[in-house]
Motif scaffolding. Structure first.
Motif, PDB file in Angstrom:
ATOM      1  N   GLY A 130       0.813  -1.218   0.000  1.00 38.71           N
ATOM      2  CA  GLY A 130       0.000   0.000   0.000  1.00 38.71           C
ATOM      3  C   GLY A 130       0.839   1.257   0.000  1.00 38.71           C
ATOM      4  N   ASP A 131       0.173   2.343   0.310  1.00 38.46           N
ATOM      5  CA  ASP A 131       0.781   3.670   0.308  1.00 38.46           C
ATOM      6  C   ASP A 131       2.082   3.678   1.123  1.00 38.46           C
ATOM      7  N   ALA A 132       3.145   4.167   0.507  1.00 37.93           N
ATOM      8  CA  ALA A 132       4.436   4.185   1.194  1.00 37.93           C
ATOM      9  C   ALA A 132       4.727   5.549   1.808  1.00 37.93           C
ATOM     10  N   THR A 133       3.823   6.492   1.671  1.00 33.11           N
ATOM     11  CA  THR A 133       4.130   7.831   2.178  1.00 33.11           C
ATOM     12  C   THR A 133       4.058   7.986   3.690  1.00 33.11           C
ATOM     13  N   PRO A 134       3.099   7.360   4.380  1.00 34.50           N
ATOM     14  CA  PRO A 134       3.055   7.596   5.830  1.00 34.50           C
ATOM     15  C   PRO A 134       4.354   7.139   6.502  1.00 34.50           C
ATOM     16  N   VAL A 135       4.860   7.990   7.389  1.00 34.23           N
ATOM     17  CA  VAL A 135       6.097   7.680   8.110  1.00 34.23           C
ATOM     18  C   VAL A 135       5.725   7.364   9.547  1.00 34.23           C
ATOM     19  N   ARG A 136       6.258   6.285  10.089  1.00 39.16           N
ATOM     20  CA  ARG A 136       5.921   5.887  11.456  1.00 39.16           C
ATOM     21  C   ARG A 136       6.365   6.979  12.423  1.00 39.16           C
ATOM     22  N   TYR A 149      -4.492   4.953  10.115  1.00 38.36           N
ATOM     23  CA  TYR A 149      -5.791   4.905   9.449  1.00 38.36           C
ATOM     24  C   TYR A 149      -5.982   5.835   8.254  1.00 38.36           C
ATOM     25  N   LEU A 150      -5.322   6.992   8.249  1.00 42.71           N
ATOM     26  CA  LEU A 150      -5.682   7.986   7.235  1.00 42.71           C
ATOM     27  C   LEU A 150      -4.846   7.813   5.978  1.00 42.71           C
ATOM     28  N   ARG A 151      -5.520   7.692   4.855  1.00 36.82           N
ATOM     29  CA  ARG A 151      -4.837   7.516   3.577  1.00 36.82           C
ATOM     30  C   ARG A 151      -5.441   8.442   2.533  1.00 36.82           C
ATOM     31  N   GLU A 152      -4.589   9.013   1.716  1.00 36.03           N
ATOM     32  CA  GLU A 152      -5.063   9.737   0.542  1.00 36.03           C
ATOM     33  C   GLU A 152      -5.360   8.708  -0.544  1.00 36.03           C
ATOM     34  N   ASN A 153      -6.176   9.099  -1.489  1.00 35.99           N
ATOM     35  CA  ASN A 153      -6.416   8.205  -2.634  1.00 35.99           C
ATOM     36  C   ASN A 153      -6.126   9.003  -3.895  1.00 35.99           C
ATOM     37  N   PRO A 154      -4.847   9.326  -4.110  1.00 42.66           N
ATOM     38  CA  PRO A 154      -4.536  10.293  -5.166  1.00 42.66           C
ATOM     39  C   PRO A 154      -4.615   9.673  -6.556  1.00 42.66           C
ATOM     40  N   LYS A 155      -4.847  10.542  -7.522  1.00 39.63           N
ATOM     41  CA  LYS A 155      -4.839  10.138  -8.930  1.00 39.63           C
ATOM     42  C   LYS A 155      -3.533  10.639  -9.517  1.00 39.63           C
ATOM     43  N   GLY A 156      -2.853   9.765 -10.209  1.00 39.81           N
ATOM     44  CA  GLY A 156      -1.597  10.189 -10.819  1.00 39.81           C
ATOM     45  C   GLY A 156      -0.405   9.517 -10.190  1.00 39.81           C
ATOM     46  N   ARG A 157       0.572  10.325  -9.798  1.00 41.96           N
ATOM     47  CA  ARG A 157       1.824   9.768  -9.306  1.00 41.96           C
ATOM     48  C   ARG A 157       1.665   9.316  -7.853  1.00 41.96           C
ATOM     49  N   ILE A 158       2.022   8.078  -7.573  1.00 47.70           N
ATOM     50  CA  ILE A 158       1.900   7.558  -6.206  1.00 47.70           C
ATOM     51  C   ILE A 158       3.183   6.831  -5.808  1.00 47.70           C
ATOM     52  N   ARG A 159       3.381   6.726  -4.493  1.00 50.07           N
ATOM     53  CA  ARG A 159       4.513   5.969  -3.934  1.00 50.07           C
ATOM     54  C   ARG A 159       3.933   4.791  -3.191  1.00 50.07           C
ATOM     55  N   GLU A 160       4.350   3.601  -3.575  1.00 51.23           N
ATOM     56  CA  GLU A 160       3.797   2.421  -2.925  1.00 51.23           C
ATOM     57  C   GLU A 160       4.894   1.540  -2.372  1.00 51.23           C
ATOM     58  N   SER A 161       4.512   0.785  -1.359  1.00 54.96           N
ATOM     59  CA  SER A 161       5.432  -0.191  -0.772  1.00 54.96           C
ATOM     60  C   SER A 161       5.110  -1.554  -1.393  1.00 54.96           C
ATOM     61  N   ARG A 187      12.640 -10.952  -1.410  1.00 65.12           N
ATOM     62  CA  ARG A 187      11.932 -10.664  -0.167  1.00 65.12           C
ATOM     63  C   ARG A 187      12.327  -9.327   0.437  1.00 65.12           C
ATOM     64  N   ARG A 188      12.717  -8.396  -0.433  1.00 67.26           N
ATOM     65  CA  ARG A 188      12.971  -7.050   0.042  1.00 67.26           C
ATOM     66  C   ARG A 188      11.730  -6.190  -0.193  1.00 67.26           C
ATOM     67  N   PHE A 189      11.536  -5.221   0.692  1.00 62.41           N
ATOM     68  CA  PHE A 189      10.495  -4.226   0.472  1.00 62.41           C
ATOM     69  C   PHE A 189      11.055  -3.141  -0.434  1.00 62.41           C
ATOM     70  N   LEU A 190      10.255  -2.769  -1.430  1.00 59.91           N
ATOM     71  CA  LEU A 190      10.688  -1.806  -2.432  1.00 59.91           C
ATOM     72  C   LEU A 190       9.721  -0.625  -2.439  1.00 59.91           C
ATOM     73  N   ILE A 191      10.252   0.529  -2.755  1.00 61.83           N
ATOM     74  CA  ILE A 191       9.377   1.677  -2.955  1.00 61.83           C
ATOM     75  C   ILE A 191       9.203   1.853  -4.457  1.00 61.83           C
ATOM     76  N   VAL A 192       7.958   1.685  -4.904  1.00 64.53           N
ATOM     77  CA  VAL A 192       7.658   1.812  -6.326  1.00 64.53           C
ATOM     78  C   VAL A 192       6.922   3.135  -6.527  1.00 64.53           C
ATOM     79  N   GLU A 193       7.506   3.987  -7.340  1.00 67.44           N
ATOM     80  CA  GLU A 193       6.822   5.236  -7.707  1.00 67.44           C
ATOM     81  C   GLU A 193       6.212   5.013  -9.073  1.00 67.44           C
ATOM     82  N   ARG A 194       4.912   5.163  -9.145  1.00 66.13           N
ATOM     83  CA  ARG A 194       4.250   4.888 -10.423  1.00 66.13           C
ATOM     84  C   ARG A 194       3.039   5.781 -10.587  1.00 66.13           C
ATOM     85  N   ASP A 195       2.499   5.772 -11.783  1.00 61.00           N
ATOM     86  CA  ASP A 195       1.340   6.595 -12.099  1.00 61.00           C
ATOM     87  C   ASP A 195       0.138   5.670 -12.265  1.00 61.00           C
TER      88      ASP A 195
END
Lengths: 985, 91
Positions: free
Chosen positions: B22-28, B43-55, B63-71
């Protein structure tokens, strides 16, 4: 109409006769035939009934766009409905039956629907069956389902195999017609890795239907020489019988290869169909063009056929569609067909041309009616004539076949599957592929080009452009000369006015011009609405023939350009793909892995009854002679563990090796209880929370060395816990030095429980296991007699003196055997997960029945396991929220029926005495229940509002499913040994 | 959705090997952050259209976690980096 096979010519093998049946009647064809060409050769003109009106329908095309000639092929589990006869390769023993008719194709009772057609117009679903509402499910829908429909699927399992595969290439060429062959050849000569895929069983596309000379060769010979050269390149893969059905992101294409659909008895060694995912650096879409039907009154009478299809049947299959053929055209294709018939000595009844002036050349002596149009056709199941209208005068022309041509639409389907819509071109009077960059390039007729020579040239040029784009130096060769090709140019004609009969736009869905008019009048003129309102463009052909005419007609009704109407949305699949192919090998038992414990064989030897638990097979109980029910076995196993000892396979637990200098700190952050000071050689029960404060998983973690821990998780959450740890380590705290390896499959792990377990175990273990040397919660490597290193943990799920012994998986069975042998004099028994469940319920230990994703540590009586002193751990910060600490939360309690004859069932709800069952009165629910043979009473664990304050209260156990209720008393969840004396003995 | 993901450790791999968290933007938030910050993080998530950062987790690979920036409109993938490296770069 009287169709027949020519004595010479064509690309069929007259020396290879094939026997097949149609509706049970035996017929013969040749190798190289499709079912459709063989049916025509047998003068079978009527091949199906239409969807809605049950009108008689004949073969309309010679390719994948066929809307009419849908048949069911095969019997038993191989029965395949809705197969297009026009693409079904004939084989010896093929059984085909017609569809949507009863009692027979020629005498169909459903045809009465045609008389009801005033009530079955566009939107009839939405209007007719609205009232009374209750009638829909019981009356209308079943009747409609029976009357309107296609073929029936087999209810038997498919006996054949399917598979999936990946393929990689520099260039994928889709379609092996003129443009595709030339593109593939150009790319192959320059050293590209090429895949050439074509849906046909014989490569060559429309070339195989033509008579023009290419480089002095007949088209089929030209095709053969190109294929021969392509085969000489090691990096070229030819894929006939392969339909590229979808274009996906990153230039990945989906294709389905019919490997053994053309044989009566497929070899079990190969799949019948194979789904390919083709990763292509570049792709050329050389998918050709589809000839458009003309929309005129009576255009669906069997015997009316696309002009190009008639040429295909004549030139490729040597089958004449009739003995006296009329042609209705608005362009060159009709004339080419007339020439083809004339050159075979077949009479041309007339050429009816919608245009006033024509550049095309008619066969000598053929009558041409300019500015003419057909307004009706004669004959019911078979065409006998056409009514031609010209300048207000009508004339009946006798004929037994009619070729129609309404111009050409490039096949742009694939290019429009990723969001871009096709673009209308006034010049081409057609929708062209949208601009897609250089990843997918249309070529030849698919790019709107007309003519064979142009297609060859375009194929070469598009391949050269791709070569340059990939930085390759192209090797250029001269193009072959083309002689005797016709010009397929046409003048637009969307609808022939004056229709005296229904003029069909979509043959498969029985959508005629009046339906489109109705849709527009009722405000469903927008193309996507019109599709849904009229059902035009739906079902198996997805409007391949009808959609462009539909757009043209709607445009005409609105007085706008087809550009303003546009098209409906294109989506995969281009043609239907079987469920079998989509599933591949993932079916039945193979749809997911089956996991066997390393002790599976040991359990089997000991007579286990197995239960499926997730992917695992687990031993549930071990029945012995004389035990009538599973309960007898489970009761015996439980009592024996409490009195003597038992051995249970717990290998399915998740096991994770944890290493690193910061492993302790890491564990301290993922568990809610303290882990920093766990000494080497000790195990600790740990509780993991989710970040929202709810319990995630539990298990034990042992410190085997300074920087080496061994974690066990529940069976069900093994994978999730591993991923959770990875997420925490990699994304939350990458600065911590910690690494994980899952070793769930590497260890055979067995629980040895019961007062005699130490005595039994000591016989196998070198190390001193006395209570002083190896106390409760000890965890360390030990040496088994005979020299095998093992891991021993003194932990207990049963509440008894107990150990868990882990040995390398391959040794599991031998060690378990040795334990059983050593334990035999002490009365050891094997016990399964059912007895394990009873033991843990008696002891009040929780599982995921209680840790159900809704409970907090405090809810299940583990509040003390949430550290108040640690500054941070997963779940700490939201665990104290009001909602999670409210006084009336459900809390874990025990439950005993007042009358031991009452069995408590998990899932039952708890009510106060005298309260009616309702959501408001609900006091909680039973999470786990069993019969305790020691207490000789049913017992249960339950989650009850403020339960810990209510021990001793009499409540009602209510089972709404079985309509049972009886009183029970709330008690402590620990039914046996609350002082834990047994653990520490 | 992309069909292929270029894993920084394993190369170009089919998307079926990955699990999107899911969304990779929230920082602990830090341990002392107020409850509102934790609530927002969980709990709070944006649902943006366009460019997103995902985990994304390369479950069937490294088995590594990756940050995928995609549209999520054009499906273009802009970058794929290891989550640990992304965190390091951000700090």
């Amino acid at each position: 109409m009287s169709a027949y096979r020519l004595t010479t010519g064509g690309l069929v093998d007259r020396s290879a006769g094939l026997a097949f049946t149609f509706d049970g009647r035996p017929m013969r064809g040749f190798a190289g035939d499709t079912l459709a060409s063989a049916l025509l050769a047998n003068n079978e003109v009527l091949v199906g009934r239409s969807f809605k009106y049950h009108r008689p329908r004949g073969i309309l095309t010679a390719g994948s766009a066929e809307p009419n000639a849908l048949v069911t092929i095969g019997t038993g589990g191989r029965r395949e409905p809705n197969t297009r006869a026009t693409v079904a390769e004939l084989f010896n023993g093929l059984d085909a039956i017609s569809q949507n008719r009863w009692p027979s194709l020629k005498h169909d009772i459903g045809a009465v629907n045609g008389l009801l057609s005033p009530f079955l117009g566009a939107g009839f679903y939405y209007k007719t069956f609205m009232w009374p509402a209750a009638f829909w499910e019981k009356v209308y829908e079943p009747i409609i389902r029976r009357a309107a429909g296609l073929g029936k699927a087999s209810m038997q399992p498919d006996p054949d195999r399917y598979e999936k595969a990946w393929a990689h290439c520099d260039l994928l060429v889709i379609g092996a017609g003129a443009a595709g062959l030339m593109a593939a050849l150009t790319a192959a000569r320059s050293g590209l890795r090429v895949i050439l895929a074509d849906e046909g069983f014989r490569m060559g596309g429309a070339l195989l239907s033509e008579t023009a000379k290419i480089g002095g060769q007949a088209p089929a010979d030209f095709v053969a020489s190109v294929l021969e050269e392509l085969k000489s390149f090691p990096d070229v893969t030819l894929m006939p019988r392969t339909t590229v059905f979808g274009w996906y992101d990153d230039n990945v294409f989906g294709a389905v290869e019919k490997v053994q659909k053309h044989v009566a008895e497929p070899s079990p060694d190969r799949p019948v169909e194979r789904v390919w995912r083709i990763i292509a650096k570049r792709a050329i879409m050389a998918t050709g063009a589809e000839e458009r039907p003309l929309v005129f009154g009576g255009n669906d009478t069997p015997g009316v056929m696309m002009a190009s299809a008639m040429r295909t049947y004549l030139n490729r299959y040597a089958v004449a569609a009739g003995r006296k053929v009329a042609v209705f055209t608005n362009g060159g294709s009709g004339y080419a067909t007339a020439q083809a018939f004339a050159s075979n000595g077949i009479e041309i009844a007339a050429i009816i041309d919608s245009r006033a002036v024509v550049p095309d050349v008619a066969p000598k002596g053929a009558r041409i009616i300019h500015n003419g149009g057909i307004v009706a056709t004669k004959g019911g199941n078979r065409l006998s004539g056409v009514v031609v209208e010209r300048s207000g005068f009508e004339e009946v022309i006798e004929c037994d076949a009619l070729a129609m041509s309404g111009g050409w639409s490039p096949v742009v389907h694939l290019a429009c599957q990723r969001g871009r819509k096709p673009v209308w071109s006034d010049e081409h009077q057609a929708f062209l592929a949208p601009e897609n960059g250089d990843l997918l390039t249309p070529a030849g007729a698919a790019a709107g080009l007309s003519g064979l020579g142009d297609a060859l040239k375009d194929g070469q040029e598009k391949a050269l452009a791709i070569l340059r784009g990939l930085g390759k130096r192209p090797k250029l060769r001269d193009l072959p000369e083309v002689e005797g090709e016709y010009d397929p140019a046409f003048a637009p004609l969307w609808y022939v006015p004056g229709a005296q009969q229904k003029a069909f736009v979509d043959f498969q869905n029985d959508v005629h011009v009046a339906d489109l008019g109705l849709a527009k009048r009722e405000a469903y003129g927008f193309v996507e609405h019109a599709k849904r309102y009229t059902t035009g463009g739906m079902a198996t052909d997805q409007g391949k023939l009808g959609n462009v005419n539909m757009a043209g007609i709607l445009a005409g009704m609105k007085g706008v350009s087809p550009a303003e109407i546009g098209t409906t949305t294109f989506r995969p699949f281009y043609t239907p793909v079987s469920f079998g192919a989509m599933a591949g090998t993932s079916r039945d038992k193979e749809s997911r892995p089956t996991r066997y414990s390393p002790l599976h064989n040991w359990a089997k030897k000991n007579g286990a009854t197995f239960v499926e638990a997730g992917l695992w097979y687990r031993s549930a109980w071990f029945p012995r002679a004389g035990e009538a029910t599973w309960r007898d076995s489970v009761d015996r196993e439980v009592l024996n563990v409490r009195a003597n000892a038992g051995l249970c396979d717990v290998s399915t637990l998740g096991k994770i090796e944890i290493f690193g200098a910061d492993a302790a700190e890491f564990l301290n952050r993922v568990y809610s209880n303290a882990f920093l000071k766990l000494p080497v050689g000790r195990a600790r029960y740990g509780l993991m929370l989710r970040e929202d404060g709810i319990v995630f998983d539990d298990g034990t973690t042992s410190r085997l060395a300074e920087n080496h821990y061994f974690m066990t998780t529940t069976t069900g959450h093994a994978a999730e816990v591993m991923t959770h740890l990875e997420h925490c380590a990699q994304t939350l705290w990458p600065n911590l030095d910690v690494r994980f390896v899952s070793s769930s499959d590497q260890w055979a792990q067995m629980a040895l429980a019961g007062p005699k377990s130490r005595t039994i175990l000591q016989e196998l273990v070198e190390d001193d296991l006395s209570n002083e040397a190896f106390p409760f919660l000890s965890a360390r490597e030990v040496m088994l007699k005979g020299g095998l290193k093992a891991r021993l943990f003194r932990i207990s799920f049963s509440g008894e003196l107990a150990y868990e012994l882990a040995v390398p998986a391959g040794y599991g069975e031998a060690v378990a055997d040795a334990l059983m042998e050593a334990g035999a004099p002490h009365g050891i028994c094997a016990y399964g997960v059912e007895a394990l469940a009873v033991l843990r319920i008696e002891k009040g230990h929780v599982t995921h029945n209680e840790l159900d994703g809704r409970t907090t540590p405090d809810d299940v009586g583990l509040g003390k396991m949430v550290s108040g002193t640690k500054p941070d751990f997963i779940g700490k910060h939201l665990a104290g929220r009001f909602g999670l600490t409210a006084a009336d939360r459900l809390q874990l309690v025990g439950l005993k029926p007042v009358d031991v004859a009452n069995t408590i069932r998990a899932g039952s709800h708890i009510l106060k005495e005298g309260a009616k069952p309702s959501l408001t009165n609900d006091q909680g629910h039973v999470s786990s229940a069993c019969y305790s043979p020691g207490l000789q009473s049913p017992i249960a664990l339950a989650l009850i509002k403020s339960g810990r304050e209510r021990h001793g209260e009499k409540v009602i156990v209510w089972d709404g499913l079985r309509n049972e209720e009886f009183p029970a008393v709330i008690c402590s969840p620990v039914f046996i040994d609350p002082e834990n004396g047994r653990l520490h003995q | 959705m992309a069909s292929l993901i270029s894993c920084p450790h394993c190369g170009v791999r089919p998307k079926e090997e990955f699990t999107i968290r899911g969304d990779a933007t929230p920082v602990r938030p830090g341990p002392d952050a107020p409850e509102e910050a934790w609530f927002a993080y969980v709990y709070l998530r944006e649902n943006p259209k366009g460019r997103i950062r995902e985990s994304w987790h390369h479950t069937s690979g490294c088995r590594r976690f990756l940050i995928v920036e995609r549209d999520n409109v054009t499906h273009e993938v802009y970058s794929v980096v290891d989550a640990a490296q992304a965190k390091e770069a951000a700090e």
